[in-house]
Motif scaffolding. Structure first.
Motif, PDB file in Angstrom:
ATOM      1  N   TYR A   1       3.314  10.268   9.795  1.00 24.19           N
ATOM      2  CA  TYR A   1       2.659  11.024  10.858  1.00 24.19           C
ATOM      3  C   TYR A   1       1.626  11.998  10.305  1.00 24.19           C
ATOM      4  O   TYR A   1       0.598  12.256  10.935  1.00 24.19           O
ATOM      5  CB  TYR A   1       3.702  11.779  11.703  1.00 24.19           C
ATOM      6  N   ASP A   2       1.875  12.525   9.122  1.00 26.61           N
ATOM      7  CA  ASP A   2       0.931  13.463   8.504  1.00 26.61           C
ATOM      8  C   ASP A   2      -0.260  12.765   7.859  1.00 26.61           C
ATOM      9  O   ASP A   2      -1.323  13.360   7.699  1.00 26.61           O
ATOM     10  CB  ASP A   2       1.634  14.308   7.432  1.00 26.61           C
ATOM     11  N   ASN A   3      -0.087  11.494   7.466  1.00 19.19           N
ATOM     12  CA  ASN A   3      -1.088  10.845   6.603  1.00 19.19           C
ATOM     13  C   ASN A   3      -1.475   9.446   7.062  1.00 19.19           C
ATOM     14  O   ASN A   3      -1.928   8.635   6.255  1.00 19.19           O
ATOM     15  CB  ASN A   3      -0.541  10.766   5.173  1.00 19.19           C
ATOM     16  N   TYR A   4      -1.338   9.167   8.361  1.00 21.68           N
ATOM     17  CA  TYR A   4      -1.614   7.819   8.857  1.00 21.68           C
ATOM     18  C   TYR A   4      -3.038   7.361   8.572  1.00 21.68           C
ATOM     19  O   TYR A   4      -3.319   6.164   8.512  1.00 21.68           O
ATOM     20  CB  TYR A   4      -1.355   7.737  10.370  1.00 21.68           C
ATOM     21  N   SER A   5      -3.971   8.277   8.390  1.00 15.41           N
ATOM     22  CA  SER A   5      -5.368   7.904   8.168  1.00 15.41           C
ATOM     23  C   SER A   5      -5.626   7.459   6.732  1.00 15.41           C
ATOM     24  O   SER A   5      -6.716   6.976   6.424  1.00 15.41           O
ATOM     25  CB  SER A   5      -6.291   9.073   8.509  1.00 15.41           C
ATOM     26  N   GLN A   6      -4.643   7.616   5.853  1.00 13.26           N
ATOM     27  CA  GLN A   6      -4.808   7.266   4.444  1.00 13.26           C
ATOM     28  C   GLN A   6      -4.060   5.980   4.119  1.00 13.26           C
ATOM     29  O   GLN A   6      -3.239   5.509   4.898  1.00 13.26           O
ATOM     30  CB  GLN A   6      -4.299   8.406   3.563  1.00 13.26           C
TER      31      GLN A   6
END
Length: 294
Positions: free
Chosen positions: A199-204
């Motif tokens: 949830y914190d890093n879904y864009s990576q």
């Protein structure tokens, strides 16, 4: 060719064995190496690669490593991806007297060359604590730049504060959130740490191996436990989080479909469109026509 050893006498000043280095060059290619001092590596923005303890990890903002003396590792840029990486190098003697009073986990990191495998040398600092970490790093940078009387003492204080914060975050991961089993009994769940990380890093980039590393499980066992607890495979869950975020952005109607594709972590527009339609029954463009600005 043997593993390179970086010596403190070559990289740190004898009178004050501490340094702060920023890396952001897309040409960063470190050889596999060790050093005889402690290094804290913190990813400030973007993504890069960390070869660490025989693992290849794609790391992003908030990821923090404590690299003890004698541990092999290397840091490298990924193709043309932007990143900024902070390295704090120091000898244990700089802080060991102050740190010894806090916890066994942190003390063992700064005291021993080969910490136990039970100790987790890698943490993801959540969004709520990232500003605290980054402010401490900036305070250290300011002291180095200005070099006003007492700056070395101030650097030491901020470094100790950072180590205490890291230690508390490390111990927090040991107090994992309770989940309910089929029998209604509460048990500790390492999978929840992976879920929070997604949830914190879904864009990576988040490879399955990285999820397994966070959970401290073998990949095959991790796959089984992740599906058992969430009801989905690791990849399906990651796609669900990304598509839900994409739907939010499409409803706002402030970005193009292509911009949203890359913003939520997909590398190819065709893959994004296929995954979006599979989960919603609509293409992103059809979804935008139906729900944009609503």
């Amino acid at each position: 060719m043997g593993i390179l050893l970086f010596h403190s006498k070559d990289n740190l000043k004898e009178e004050f064995p501490f340094s702060l280095v920023r890396h952001h060059s897309r040409e960063l290619k470190q050889p596999l190496h060790t050093h005889d001092y402690i290094q804290i590596a913190y990813v400030l923005r973007g993504t890069c690669n960390h070869q660490f303890r025989n693992k290849s990890l794609t790391v992003g903002r908030g990821d923090l490593f404590i690299i003890s003396p004698g541990v092999e590792h290397s840091l490298n840029s990924i193709e043309d991806k932007e990143f900024e990486l902070i390295l704090l190098d120091f000898l244990p003697l700089l802080v060991h007297e102050q740190v010894a009073a806090f916890s066994e986990s942190l003390w063992r990191y700064v005291q021993h060359a080969e910490p136990s495998e039970a100790l987790q040398p890698w943490l993801h600092i959540g969004k709520s604590k990232q500003p605290l970490v980054e402010q401490l790093i900036q305070d250290i940078q300011d002291e180095i730049d200005r070099r006003e009387p007492g700056y070395e003492f101030s650097i030491r204080i901020n470094l100790i504060k950072l180590l205490i914060l890291i230690d508390r975050e490390y111990r927090r991961t040991l107090r994992r959130p309770a989940v309910r089993t089929a029998l209604g009994e509460a048990e500790e769940s390492p999978i929840q740490d992976v879920v929070r990380y997604i949830y914190d890093n879904y864009s990576q980039d988040i490879p399955l191996e990285q999820g397994a590393h966070i959970a401290r499980m073998a990949p095959a066992y991790f796959c089984s436990m992740f599906k058992k607890e969430t009801g989905q495979t690791f990849v399906d869950f990651l796609h669900e989080v990304r598509i839900e975020r994409a739907k939010e952005l499409i409803r706002r109607d402030t970005h193009t479909v292509t911009q949203i594709c890359f913003q939520v972590g997909f590398h190819h527009l065709s893959h994004f469109i296929r995954t979006f339609k599979k989960r919603t029954g609509l293409t992103p463009t059809e979804y935008k026509k139906a729900f944009g600005n609503n």
